[in-house]
Design a protein around this motif. Structure first.
Motif, PDB file in Angstrom:
ATOM      1  N   THR A  74     -12.673-122.297 -71.659  1.00  0.00           N
ATOM      2  CA  THR A  74     -11.121-121.826 -71.131  1.00  0.00           C
ATOM      3  C   THR A  74     -10.930-122.018 -69.805  1.00  0.00           C
ATOM      4  OG1 THR A  74     -11.808-119.308 -71.099  1.00  0.00           O
ATOM      5  CG2 THR A  74     -10.727-120.350 -72.897  1.00  0.00           C
ATOM      6  N   THR A  75     -12.043-122.511 -69.110  1.00  0.00           N
ATOM      7  CA  THR A  75     -12.241-122.342 -67.361  1.00  0.00           C
ATOM      8  C   THR A  75     -11.873-121.284 -66.668  1.00  0.00           C
ATOM      9  OG1 THR A  75      -9.703-123.298 -67.032  1.00  0.00           O
ATOM     10  CG2 THR A  75     -11.448-124.944 -67.643  1.00  0.00           C
ATOM     11  N   VAL A  76     -11.864-120.215 -67.536  1.00  0.00           N
ATOM     12  CA  VAL A  76     -12.134-118.740 -66.706  1.00  0.00           C
ATOM     13  C   VAL A  76     -13.085-118.730 -65.544  1.00  0.00           C
ATOM     14  CG1 VAL A  76     -12.075-116.665 -67.172  1.00  0.00           C
ATOM     15  CG2 VAL A  76     -10.597-117.885 -68.314  1.00  0.00           C
ATOM     16  N   GLY A  77     -14.546-118.858 -66.251  1.00  0.00           N
ATOM     17  CA  GLY A  77     -15.708-118.653 -65.421  1.00  0.00           C
ATOM     18  C   GLY A  77     -15.836-117.658 -64.550  1.00  0.00           C
ATOM     19  N   TYR A  78     -15.907-116.139 -65.182  1.00  0.00           N
ATOM     20  CA  TYR A  78     -15.925-115.123 -64.385  1.00  0.00           C
ATOM     21  C   TYR A  78     -17.302-115.310 -63.537  1.00  0.00           C
ATOM     22  CZ  TYR A  78     -12.531-112.975 -67.491  1.00  0.00           C
ATOM     23  OH  TYR A  78     -11.423-112.821 -68.144  1.00  0.00           O
ATOM     24  N   GLY A  79     -18.345-115.841 -63.772  1.00  0.00           N
ATOM     25  CA  GLY A  79     -19.694-115.847 -63.018  1.00  0.00           C
ATOM     26  C   GLY A  79     -20.502-114.877 -63.351  1.00  0.00           C
TER      27      GLY A  79
END
Length: 148
Positions: free
Chosen positions: A71-76
């Motif tokens: 979803t390309t959120v990529g919280y890290g």
């Protein structure tokens, strides 16, 4: 149990004869995304196994990571540290971006198609009314009909 469920889900996404091509493509891409996220989660855990600084050490963590990545959120909060883990991440990203783009395009096409049908019906109704008026005028001018 699960394979039957998956078969029904794929049939639901792809199997409708009346569905347009863009909806079938979006459904197929969604099915592929699901498989890529499930397999990608497994693959990233395998690639990261035993690596120094690895934080994708369990399937549930990896599944959450694959959803974030697709979803390309990529919280890290989770990320691959090995080259193969990053390759898996790149595949999940590309498939996720492609899928969401296709779904967005399918929805936009559906909305535009509905509006075009509405406008076509309106134009058809207007043209029909105009033809009826011209027919009445012609009859009046030719004397075949008395005015109302």
């Amino acid at each position: 149990m699960l394979p039957g469920f998956l078969a029904r889900a794929v049939d639901l996404l792809l199997g409708r004869e009346g569905r347009s091509l863009h909806l079938k493509a979006a459904g197929g891409a969604t099915a592929v995304l699901g498989v890529v996220m499930l397999l990608g989660s497994w693959a990233v855990v395998a690639a990261e196994d035993g690596a120094k600084g690895a934080n994708l050490t369990s399937y549930p963590k990896a599944l959450w990571w694959s959803v974030e990545t697709a979803t390309t959120v990529g919280y890290g909060d989770f990320y691959p540290v090995t080259p193969w883990g990053r390759v898996v991440g790149a595949v999940v990203m590309v498939v996720g971006i492609t899928t969401y783009g296709m779904v967005t395009a399918a929805l936009a096409t559906w909305f535009v198609g509905r509006e075009q049908k509405r406008r076509h019906r309106l134009a058809h109704d207007t043209a029909k009314a105009l033809h009826e008026r011209f027919d009445r005028l012609e009859e009046l001018v030719s004397g075949k009909r008395e005015p109302r």
